[in-house]
Motif scaffolding. Structure first.
Motif, short mmCIF file in Angstrom:
data_model
loop_
_atom_site.label_atom_id
_atom_site.label_comp_id
_atom_site.label_asym_id
_atom_site.label_seq_id
_atom_site.Cartn_x
_atom_site.Cartn_y
_atom_site.Cartn_z
N TRP A 139 0.82 -1.21 0.00
CA TRP A 139 0.00 0.00 0.00
C TRP A 139 0.85 1.26 0.00
O TRP A 139 0.44 2.30 -0.54
N GLY A 140 2.05 1.20 0.57
CA GLY A 140 2.97 2.33 0.48
C GLY A 140 3.40 2.58 -0.96
O GLY A 140 3.48 3.72 -1.41
N TYR A 141 3.66 1.49 -1.68
CA TYR A 141 4.00 1.61 -3.10
C TYR A 141 2.85 2.22 -3.88
O TYR A 141 3.05 3.11 -4.71
N VAL A 142 1.65 1.75 -3.62
CA VAL A 142 0.46 2.32 -4.29
C VAL A 142 0.39 3.82 -4.02
O VAL A 142 0.17 4.61 -4.95
N ALA A 143 0.59 4.23 -2.78
CA ALA A 143 0.50 5.64 -2.43
C ALA A 143 1.59 6.48 -3.08
O ALA A 143 1.32 7.53 -3.67
N LEU A 144 2.83 6.01 -3.01
CA LEU A 144 3.94 6.79 -3.57
C LEU A 144 3.93 6.80 -5.09
O LEU A 144 4.09 7.85 -5.72
N TRP A 145 3.77 5.63 -5.69
CA TRP A 145 3.72 5.56 -7.15
C TRP A 145 2.53 6.36 -7.66
O TRP A 145 2.63 7.05 -8.69
N GLY A 146 1.42 6.27 -6.97
CA GLY A 146 0.22 6.98 -7.39
C GLY A 146 0.40 8.49 -7.39
O GLY A 146 -0.01 9.18 -8.31
N ALA A 147 1.04 8.99 -6.33
CA ALA A 147 1.28 10.44 -6.26
C ALA A 147 2.19 10.89 -7.41
O ALA A 147 1.93 11.90 -8.06
N ARG A 148 3.22 10.11 -7.66
CA ARG A 148 4.13 10.43 -8.79
C ARG A 148 3.39 10.38 -10.12
O ARG A 148 3.60 11.23 -10.98
N ARG A 149 2.55 9.39 -10.27
CA ARG A 149 1.79 9.22 -11.51
C ARG A 149 0.91 10.43 -11.78
O ARG A 149 0.83 10.93 -12.91
N ILE A 150 0.25 10.91 -10.75
CA ILE A 150 -0.64 12.06 -10.89
C ILE A 150 0.17 13.32 -11.23
O ILE A 150 -0.19 14.07 -12.12
N LEU A 151 1.26 13.53 -10.52
CA LEU A 151 2.07 14.73 -10.74
C LEU A 151 2.70 14.76 -12.13
O LEU A 151 2.93 15.84 -12.68
N GLU A 179 -7.14 14.11 -17.31
CA GLU A 179 -6.65 12.81 -16.83
C GLU A 179 -6.13 12.93 -15.40
O GLU A 179 -6.36 12.05 -14.58
N ARG A 180 -5.43 14.02 -15.12
CA ARG A 180 -4.88 14.23 -13.78
C ARG A 180 -6.00 14.29 -12.73
O ARG A 180 -5.89 13.70 -11.67
N TRP A 181 -7.08 14.99 -13.05
CA TRP A 181 -8.21 15.08 -12.11
C TRP A 181 -8.88 13.73 -11.92
O TRP A 181 -9.27 13.36 -10.81
N PHE A 182 -9.03 12.97 -13.00
CA PHE A 182 -9.64 11.64 -12.90
C PHE A 182 -8.77 10.73 -12.02
O PHE A 182 -9.28 10.06 -11.12
N LEU A 183 -7.46 10.73 -12.29
CA LEU A 183 -6.55 9.91 -11.49
C LEU A 183 -6.52 10.36 -10.04
O LEU A 183 -6.46 9.53 -9.12
N ALA A 184 -6.59 11.67 -9.83
CA ALA A 184 -6.61 12.19 -8.45
C ALA A 184 -7.85 11.70 -7.71
O ALA A 184 -7.78 11.38 -6.52
N GLY A 185 -8.98 11.65 -8.39
CA GLY A 185 -10.20 11.15 -7.77
C GLY A 185 -10.08 9.69 -7.36
O GLY A 185 -10.47 9.31 -6.24
N LEU A 186 -9.53 8.87 -8.24
CA LEU A 186 -9.30 7.46 -7.90
C LEU A 186 -8.32 7.33 -6.74
O LEU A 186 -8.53 6.55 -5.81
N TYR A 187 -7.26 8.10 -6.82
CA TYR A 187 -6.20 8.06 -5.81
C TYR A 187 -6.74 8.44 -4.43
O TYR A 187 -6.49 7.75 -3.45
N VAL A 188 -7.49 9.51 -4.36
CA VAL A 188 -8.04 9.96 -3.08
C VAL A 188 -9.03 8.93 -2.54
O VAL A 188 -9.10 8.70 -1.33
N SER A 189 -9.76 8.27 -3.42
CA SER A 189 -10.68 7.22 -2.97
C SER A 189 -9.93 6.07 -2.32
O SER A 189 -10.33 5.57 -1.27
N VAL A 190 -8.83 5.67 -2.93
CA VAL A 190 -8.01 4.59 -2.37
C VAL A 190 -7.41 5.03 -1.04
O VAL A 190 -7.44 4.28 -0.06
#
Length: 140
Positions: A78-90, A97-108
Protein backbone atom coordinates in the motif's frame (compact mmCIF):
# COMPACT_ATOMS: atom_id res chain seq x y z
CA UNK A 1 -20.24 -1.57 23.96
CA UNK A 2 -19.33 -2.51 27.49
CA UNK A 3 -22.73 -1.46 28.82
CA UNK A 4 -21.41 1.41 30.92
CA UNK A 5 -22.24 5.01 30.20
CA UNK A 6 -18.93 5.70 28.42
CA UNK A 7 -17.78 7.04 25.10
CA UNK A 8 -17.93 4.66 22.12
CA UNK A 9 -14.19 5.23 21.82
CA UNK A 10 -13.69 3.63 25.22
CA UNK A 11 -14.38 0.13 23.90
CA UNK A 12 -12.38 0.83 20.77
CA UNK A 13 -9.37 1.86 22.83
CA UNK A 14 -9.76 -1.33 24.88
CA UNK A 15 -9.77 -3.31 21.61
CA UNK A 16 -6.55 -1.58 20.59
CA UNK A 17 -4.91 -2.28 23.97
CA UNK A 18 -5.85 -5.95 23.85
CA UNK A 19 -4.68 -6.22 20.25
CA UNK A 20 -1.34 -4.65 21.17
CA UNK A 21 -0.95 -7.25 23.92
CA UNK A 22 -1.70 -10.01 21.42
CA UNK A 23 0.94 -8.54 19.08
CA UNK A 24 3.46 -8.36 21.93
CA UNK A 25 2.97 -12.07 22.66
CA UNK A 26 3.52 -13.22 19.04
CA UNK A 27 5.32 -10.42 17.18
CA UNK A 28 7.17 -12.31 14.44
CA UNK A 29 4.49 -14.46 12.79
CA UNK A 30 1.35 -13.39 14.63
CA UNK A 31 -1.48 -15.57 15.83
CA UNK A 32 -2.48 -16.76 12.35
CA UNK A 33 -4.70 -15.38 9.61
CA UNK A 34 -8.31 -15.25 10.75
CA UNK A 35 -7.46 -16.17 14.34
CA UNK A 36 -8.32 -12.88 16.02
CA UNK A 37 -11.81 -13.96 17.06
CA UNK A 38 -10.61 -17.19 18.64
CA UNK A 39 -7.52 -15.63 20.29
CA UNK A 40 -9.37 -12.63 21.75
CA UNK A 41 -11.14 -14.36 24.71
CA UNK A 42 -7.80 -15.30 26.29
CA UNK A 43 -6.92 -11.60 26.47
CA UNK A 44 -10.32 -10.27 27.55
CA UNK A 45 -10.28 -8.23 30.75
CA UNK A 46 -13.03 -7.44 33.27
CA UNK A 47 -13.41 -4.04 31.65
CA UNK A 48 -13.57 -5.47 28.13
CA UNK A 49 -16.64 -7.70 28.13
CA UNK A 50 -17.52 -7.22 24.45
CA UNK A 51 -17.24 -9.77 21.67
CA UNK A 52 -13.85 -8.99 20.17
CA UNK A 53 -14.58 -10.29 16.70
CA UNK A 54 -12.39 -7.69 14.95
CA UNK A 55 -9.82 -5.15 16.16
CA UNK A 56 -11.50 -2.08 14.57
CA UNK A 57 -8.11 -1.17 13.12
CA UNK A 58 -7.05 -3.11 10.03
CA UNK A 59 -3.37 -2.35 10.46
CA UNK A 60 -3.27 -3.56 14.07
CA UNK A 61 -5.29 -6.64 13.21
CA UNK A 62 -3.06 -7.54 10.27
CA UNK A 63 -0.03 -7.08 12.52
CA UNK A 64 -1.70 -9.26 15.16
CA UNK A 65 -2.64 -12.04 12.76
CA UNK A 66 0.36 -12.08 10.40
CA UNK A 67 3.12 -10.65 12.57
CA UNK A 68 5.77 -8.14 11.61
CA UNK A 69 6.62 -9.86 8.33
CA UNK A 70 3.07 -10.06 7.03
CA UNK A 71 2.27 -6.52 8.12
CA UNK A 72 5.46 -5.28 6.48
CA UNK A 73 4.42 -6.84 3.16
CA UNK A 74 0.99 -5.26 3.51
CA UNK A 75 2.49 -1.85 4.32
CA UNK A 76 5.01 -2.06 1.46
CA UNK A 77 2.26 -2.88 -1.04
CA UNK A 78 0.00 0.00 0.00
CA UNK A 79 2.97 2.33 0.48
CA UNK A 80 4.00 1.61 -3.10
CA UNK A 81 0.46 2.32 -4.29
CA UNK A 82 0.50 5.64 -2.43
CA UNK A 83 3.94 6.79 -3.57
CA UNK A 84 3.72 5.56 -7.15
CA UNK A 85 0.22 6.98 -7.39
CA UNK A 86 1.28 10.44 -6.26
CA UNK A 87 4.13 10.43 -8.79
CA UNK A 88 1.79 9.22 -11.51
CA UNK A 89 -0.64 12.06 -10.89
CA UNK A 90 2.07 14.73 -10.74
CA UNK A 91 3.61 13.54 -14.02
CA UNK A 92 0.31 13.38 -15.93
CA UNK A 93 0.39 16.15 -18.56
CA UNK A 94 -3.34 16.14 -19.37
CA UNK A 95 -5.34 18.12 -16.80
CA UNK A 96 -8.52 16.08 -17.26
CA UNK A 97 -6.65 12.81 -16.83
CA UNK A 98 -4.88 14.23 -13.78
CA UNK A 99 -8.21 15.08 -12.11
CA UNK A 100 -9.64 11.64 -12.90
CA UNK A 101 -6.55 9.91 -11.49
CA UNK A 102 -6.61 12.19 -8.45
CA UNK A 103 -10.20 11.15 -7.77
CA UNK A 104 -9.30 7.46 -7.90
CA UNK A 105 -6.20 8.06 -5.81
CA UNK A 106 -8.04 9.96 -3.08
CA UNK A 107 -10.68 7.22 -2.97
CA UNK A 108 -8.01 4.59 -2.37
CA UNK A 109 -6.30 6.74 0.27
CA UNK A 110 -9.59 7.47 2.02
CA UNK A 111 -10.22 3.74 2.35
CA UNK A 112 -6.73 3.23 3.81
CA UNK A 113 -7.15 6.09 6.27
CA UNK A 114 -10.57 4.85 7.37
CA UNK A 115 -9.01 1.43 7.97
CA UNK A 116 -7.23 2.92 10.98
CA UNK A 117 -10.56 3.03 12.86
CA UNK A 118 -12.53 0.23 11.20
CA UNK A 119 -12.21 -3.22 9.63
CA UNK A 120 -12.64 -2.43 5.94
CA UNK A 121 -10.16 -5.09 4.78
CA UNK A 122 -12.20 -7.76 6.55
CA UNK A 123 -15.42 -6.88 4.73
CA UNK A 124 -15.36 -8.65 1.34
CA UNK A 125 -17.68 -6.20 -0.42
CA UNK A 126 -15.62 -3.19 0.71
CA UNK A 127 -12.19 -4.64 0.02
CA UNK A 128 -13.31 -5.79 -3.43
CA UNK A 129 -14.22 -2.22 -4.26
CA UNK A 130 -10.88 -0.98 -2.86
CA UNK A 131 -8.93 -3.34 -5.11
CA UNK A 132 -11.16 -2.42 -8.04
CA UNK A 133 -10.35 1.27 -7.54
CA UNK A 134 -6.62 0.55 -7.08
CA UNK A 135 -6.59 -1.67 -10.18
CA UNK A 136 -8.41 0.94 -12.23
CA UNK A 137 -5.94 3.56 -11.07
CA UNK A 138 -2.95 1.38 -12.01
CA UNK A 139 -4.34 0.38 -15.40
CA UNK A 140 -5.61 3.78 -16.53
Amino acid sequence: MSGKNVSPWHDRVLHYQITLQMIKDKPELGSGIGSYRSAFPAYRTKEAQFGGTLAHNDFLQILCETGVFGCLLFAVFWGYVALWGARRILREPDVGERWFLAGLYVSVLAFLIHSVVDFNFFNPSLVTFEFLLAGLFFSW
